[in-house]
Design a protein around this motif. Structure first.
Motif, PDB file in Angstrom:
ATOM      1  N   ALA A 112       0.776  -1.448  -0.529  1.00 28.11           N
ATOM      2  CA  ALA A 112       0.011   0.330  -0.135  1.00 28.11           C
ATOM      3  C   ALA A 112       0.775   1.113   0.218  1.00 28.11           C
ATOM      4  O   ALA A 112       2.047   1.141   0.935  1.00 28.11           O
ATOM      5  CB  ALA A 112      -0.707   0.201   1.300  1.00 28.11           C
ATOM      6  N   SER A 113       0.322   1.988  -1.132  1.00 26.53           N
ATOM      7  CA  SER A 113       1.518   4.017  -0.826  1.00 26.53           C
ATOM      8  C   SER A 113       0.905   4.793  -1.139  1.00 26.53           C
ATOM      9  O   SER A 113      -0.406   4.497  -0.591  1.00 26.53           O
ATOM     10  CB  SER A 113       2.615   2.513  -2.149  1.00 26.53           C
ATOM     11  OG  SER A 113       3.204   4.573  -2.797  1.00 26.53           O
ATOM     12  N   ILE A 114       1.264   5.595  -0.437  1.00 21.37           N
ATOM     13  CA  ILE A 114       1.375   6.851  -0.205  1.00 21.37           C
ATOM     14  C   ILE A 114       1.259   7.821  -1.380  1.00 21.37           C
ATOM     15  O   ILE A 114       0.938   8.844  -1.809  1.00 21.37           O
ATOM     16  CB  ILE A 114       0.801   7.645   1.513  1.00 21.37           C
ATOM     17  CG1 ILE A 114       3.034   7.558   1.157  1.00 21.37           C
ATOM     18  CG2 ILE A 114       0.334   6.813   2.276  1.00 21.37           C
ATOM     19  CD1 ILE A 114       3.314   8.493   0.714  1.00 21.37           C
ATOM     20  N   LEU A 115       2.041   7.393  -2.386  1.00 24.59           N
ATOM     21  CA  LEU A 115       3.161   8.156  -3.078  1.00 24.59           C
ATOM     22  C   LEU A 115       2.239   7.959  -4.272  1.00 24.59           C
ATOM     23  O   LEU A 115       1.296   7.583  -5.042  1.00 24.59           O
ATOM     24  CB  LEU A 115       4.424   7.720  -4.469  1.00 24.59           C
ATOM     25  CG  LEU A 115       5.139   7.117  -2.570  1.00 24.59           C
ATOM     26  CD1 LEU A 115       6.770   6.658  -3.623  1.00 24.59           C
ATOM     27  CD2 LEU A 115       5.968   8.714  -2.276  1.00 24.59           C
ATOM     28  N   ILE A 429      -2.412  -6.973   1.399  1.00 24.43           N
ATOM     29  CA  ILE A 429      -2.747  -6.828   0.762  1.00 24.43           C
ATOM     30  C   ILE A 429      -2.000  -5.659  -1.031  1.00 24.43           C
ATOM     31  O   ILE A 429      -0.783  -5.964  -1.613  1.00 24.43           O
ATOM     32  CB  ILE A 429      -4.130  -7.096  -0.127  1.00 24.43           C
ATOM     33  CG1 ILE A 429      -4.571  -8.156   0.207  1.00 24.43           C
ATOM     34  CG2 ILE A 429      -4.361  -7.260  -1.336  1.00 24.43           C
ATOM     35  CD1 ILE A 429      -4.609  -9.486   0.251  1.00 24.43           C
ATOM     36  N   GLY A 430      -2.072  -4.723  -0.133  1.00 28.30           N
ATOM     37  CA  GLY A 430      -1.649  -3.055  -0.672  1.00 28.30           C
ATOM     38  C   GLY A 430      -3.295  -2.767  -1.340  1.00 28.30           C
ATOM     39  O   GLY A 430      -3.422  -1.685  -0.804  1.00 28.30           O
ATOM     40  N   PRO A 431      -3.447  -2.754  -2.963  1.00 25.28           N
ATOM     41  CA  PRO A 431      -4.585  -2.196  -2.801  1.00 25.28           C
ATOM     42  C   PRO A 431      -5.697  -2.643  -2.798  1.00 25.28           C
ATOM     43  O   PRO A 431      -6.120  -3.933  -2.645  1.00 25.28           O
ATOM     44  CB  PRO A 431      -4.710  -2.313  -4.480  1.00 25.28           C
ATOM     45  CG  PRO A 431      -3.821  -3.598  -4.629  1.00 25.28           C
ATOM     46  CD  PRO A 431      -2.954  -3.998  -3.374  1.00 25.28           C
ATOM     47  N   GLY A 432      -7.152  -1.906  -2.765  1.00 29.30           N
ATOM     48  CA  GLY A 432      -8.462  -2.298  -2.030  1.00 29.30           C
ATOM     49  C   GLY A 432      -9.275  -1.828  -2.936  1.00 29.30           C
ATOM     50  O   GLY A 432      -9.231  -2.283  -4.062  1.00 29.30           O
ATOM     51  N   GLY A 437      -8.424   2.295  -4.722  1.00 28.65           N
ATOM     52  CA  GLY A 437      -8.573   1.245  -5.920  1.00 28.65           C
ATOM     53  C   GLY A 437      -6.899   0.685  -6.460  1.00 28.65           C
ATOM     54  O   GLY A 437      -5.686   1.283  -6.494  1.00 28.65           O
ATOM     55  N   PRO A 438      -6.973  -0.232  -7.367  1.00 29.12           N
ATOM     56  CA  PRO A 438      -5.332  -0.369  -8.085  1.00 29.12           C
ATOM     57  C   PRO A 438      -4.618   0.777  -8.662  1.00 29.12           C
ATOM     58  O   PRO A 438      -3.591   1.240  -9.091  1.00 29.12           O
ATOM     59  CB  PRO A 438      -5.569  -1.513  -8.562  1.00 29.12           C
ATOM     60  CG  PRO A 438      -7.057  -1.603  -9.047  1.00 29.12           C
ATOM     61  CD  PRO A 438      -7.503  -0.313  -7.673  1.00 29.12           C
ATOM     62  N   SER A 439      -5.454   2.002  -8.780  1.00 29.36           N
ATOM     63  CA  SER A 439      -4.812   3.661  -9.486  1.00 29.36           C
ATOM     64  C   SER A 439      -5.185   4.097  -8.900  1.00 29.36           C
ATOM     65  O   SER A 439      -4.546   5.238  -9.178  1.00 29.36           O
ATOM     66  CB  SER A 439      -5.788   3.559 -10.897  1.00 29.36           C
ATOM     67  OG  SER A 439      -7.305   3.763 -10.312  1.00 29.36           O
ATOM     68  N   LYS A 440      -5.466   3.769  -7.115  1.00 24.99           N
ATOM     69  CA  LYS A 440      -5.168   5.195  -6.709  1.00 24.99           C
ATOM     70  C   LYS A 440      -4.439   4.935  -5.326  1.00 24.99           C
ATOM     71  O   LYS A 440      -3.372   4.048  -5.546  1.00 24.99           O
ATOM     72  CB  LYS A 440      -6.514   5.545  -6.397  1.00 24.99           C
ATOM     73  CG  LYS A 440      -7.580   5.962  -7.287  1.00 24.99           C
ATOM     74  CD  LYS A 440      -9.229   6.255  -6.808  1.00 24.99           C
ATOM     75  CE  LYS A 440     -10.012   6.347  -7.719  1.00 24.99           C
ATOM     76  NZ  LYS A 440     -10.243   5.619  -8.976  1.00 24.99           N
TER      77      LYS A 440
END
Length: 477
Positions: A112-115, A429-432, A437-440
């Motif tokens: 999961a990223s804040i970038l 996981i990372g994206p939700g 979502g995967p693009s955010k």
């Protein structure tokens, strides 16, 4: 509480982190980036502190499960805080809370990223993000046990505290040799993926970063579209290796030892592959109208199923745009997770199996009250202690999950965003979905929410109990 051993082991962890930081320093030299100075400075600080902590070996080296859980949690916190400082110093992530969130996400293999623009940061920072996945995937303490001179059966408590799954066992009589075997398999599989990616035309930097993320089932992408811009061959290689790294490493050891029948009889692995196959088939049928060919449909379905169930978090498409059935299956796979003893997160297939078998046993007891039945896994009876541990784990998991969603609701985001944000972090996981979502990314959350989600990532990676015991007051009495 054996404080001297806690200090000693924490010191070794800091020295290991100093050595690990040499890789981004080398990358900075190759690409002539000034950001490498930040990593070198922090590496020196880690080494000096670590040297001071390990200067004198404790007289009493015996410790128990309490000390094991405490030192594992403390070391992961220290590693994450020290690992985040270079991001602040080189300016890639100037906010310390964001930097800690990103680093914990790396070490816990969450992804999961804040970038919002990954490609804008330096190469050395990109490599460090991906390398933290590889370090945390197999576990820093497994590496520690393989290389440092600790002795005695107490070492097993370190492996128990860090290894994912309801139970952990030794492949061979000595813990040190077990750790060495696990890392040998881990390194060989990582090198194999790097080779296959290079054969597909992927640049060496991309191959290393992607392989580190795949091996640790982490998911930090080095492109803004994650894996979407790479060719079909590369996406298939990553798909296969994601799934392989989600298998219990004991299965690979049995294969190396030529115990093929025992390896093939692994119930957890069979269920794991069964879930993957069924999920791919259902999702492929559901998303078929969205792609131009059946091959492309199966490819994207397989990639996302493999990515989510292994808790890697890479993506080739924005699956938040998929039909509700497909998205629901992916959310359910977030909770199932990979096999125990793998680098994957989630609840774990073995825990799900034990839980379902416990339900069946309870129903059978109502039909046949006098019938005495033992729950079996891999053909062997599961002890009452393991069943009780699984039940307590699931109850604690639900409590922490509900509390986290409640705290995130302060942001006034929609329920799907909050629910899947917690699911994506506590299951590593990372994206939700929706705003995560995967693009955010997770950058829109408040600092309080980021702290909650950071805690969830740490709790999820260390399987709840070590972290909870660390913050439990009687532990320190």
């Amino acid at each position: 509480m054996n404080y001297s051993m806690i200090r000693y082991i924490t010191g070794w962890m800091l020295k290991l982190e100093a050595y690990f930081m040499l890789l981004p320093c080398l990358v900075a030299l190759i690409y002539k980036e000034r950001g490498g100075l930040a990593f070198f400075t922090v590496a020196i600080v880690c080494f000096v502190i670590g040297k001071l902590f390990t200067y004198k070996k404790p007289v009493n080296q015996t410790f128990f499960i309490r000390e094991g859980f405490v030192v594992v949690t403390l070391s992961w916190i220290v590693l994450s805080v020290m690992g985040s400082i270079p991001f602040v110093l080189n300016g890639d992530i100037p906010n310390i809370i964001n930097a800690i969130f990103e680093t914990v996400s790396g070490f816990t293999t969450t992804g999961a990223s804040i970038l919002s623009d990954v490609e804008a940061i330096s190469k050395c920072s990109l490599m460090w993000r991906s390398f933290t996945h590889w370090i945390g995937g197999m576990g820093v303490f497994v590496f520690l046990l393989a290389v440092i001179p600790l002795s005695g059966g107490s070492n097993m408590y370190l492996m128990v505290a860090e290894s994912p799954g309801p139970s952990v066992g030794k492949l061979v009589p000595k813990v040190k040799k077990t750790a060495m075997i696990l890392y040998a398999i881990y390194i060989c599989m990582t090198l194999a993926e790097i080779l296959f990616l290079l054969l597909g035309g992927m640049p060496i930097f991309d191959s290393l970063a992607t392989s580190f993320g795949t091996a640790g089932t982490g998911g930090f992408g080095i492109k803004n579209d994650s894996m979407g811009s790479y060719n079909d061959y590369i996406q298939w290689v990553v798909t296969i290796f994601m799934i392989l790294f989600g298998v219990n490493f004991n299965v690979y050891y049995l294969g190396i030892a030529k115990k093929w029948k025992k390896a093939l009889r692994c119930e957890e692995a069979r269920v794991y592959f069964g879930i993957i196959l069924v999920s791919i088939v259902i999702i492929a049928f559901n998303i078929r109208p969205m792609f131009h060919s059946i091959f492309s449909t199966v490819q994207h379905a397989a990639f996302q199923v493999g990515s989510i169930i292994t808790t890697t978090g890479f993506s080739t498409v924005d699956f938040d745009m998929w039909p509700q059935l497909s998205k629901t299956i992916l959310v359910l796979l977030m909770f199932v997770g990979a096999c125990a003893g793998s680098t994957g997160g989630g609840i774990k297939v073995s825990r799900c199996l034990i839980a379902f078998k416990s339900i069946k046993k309870a129903l059978d007891s109502y039909v046949h009250p006098r019938n005495v039945k033992k729950i079996k896994l891999e053909g062997k009876p599961v002890s009452h202690e393991v069943v009780r541990s699984v039940n307590v784990f699931l109850v604690l998991y639900v409590v922490l999950f509900a509390a986290s969603v409640l705290l995130l609701s302060i942001n006034e985001f929609d329920m799907i965003t909050n629910f899947t944000a917690v699911a994506a972090t506590i299951n590593n996981i990372g994206p939700g979905l929706e705003l995560v979502g995967p693009s955010k990314n997770f950058g829109s959350f408040s600092d309080l929410s980021k702290i909650v989600l950071t805690f969830d990532m740490l709790v999820g990676r260390l399987e709840l109990f070590p972290v909870m015991l660390f913050f439990y007051p009687p532990t320190w009495k």
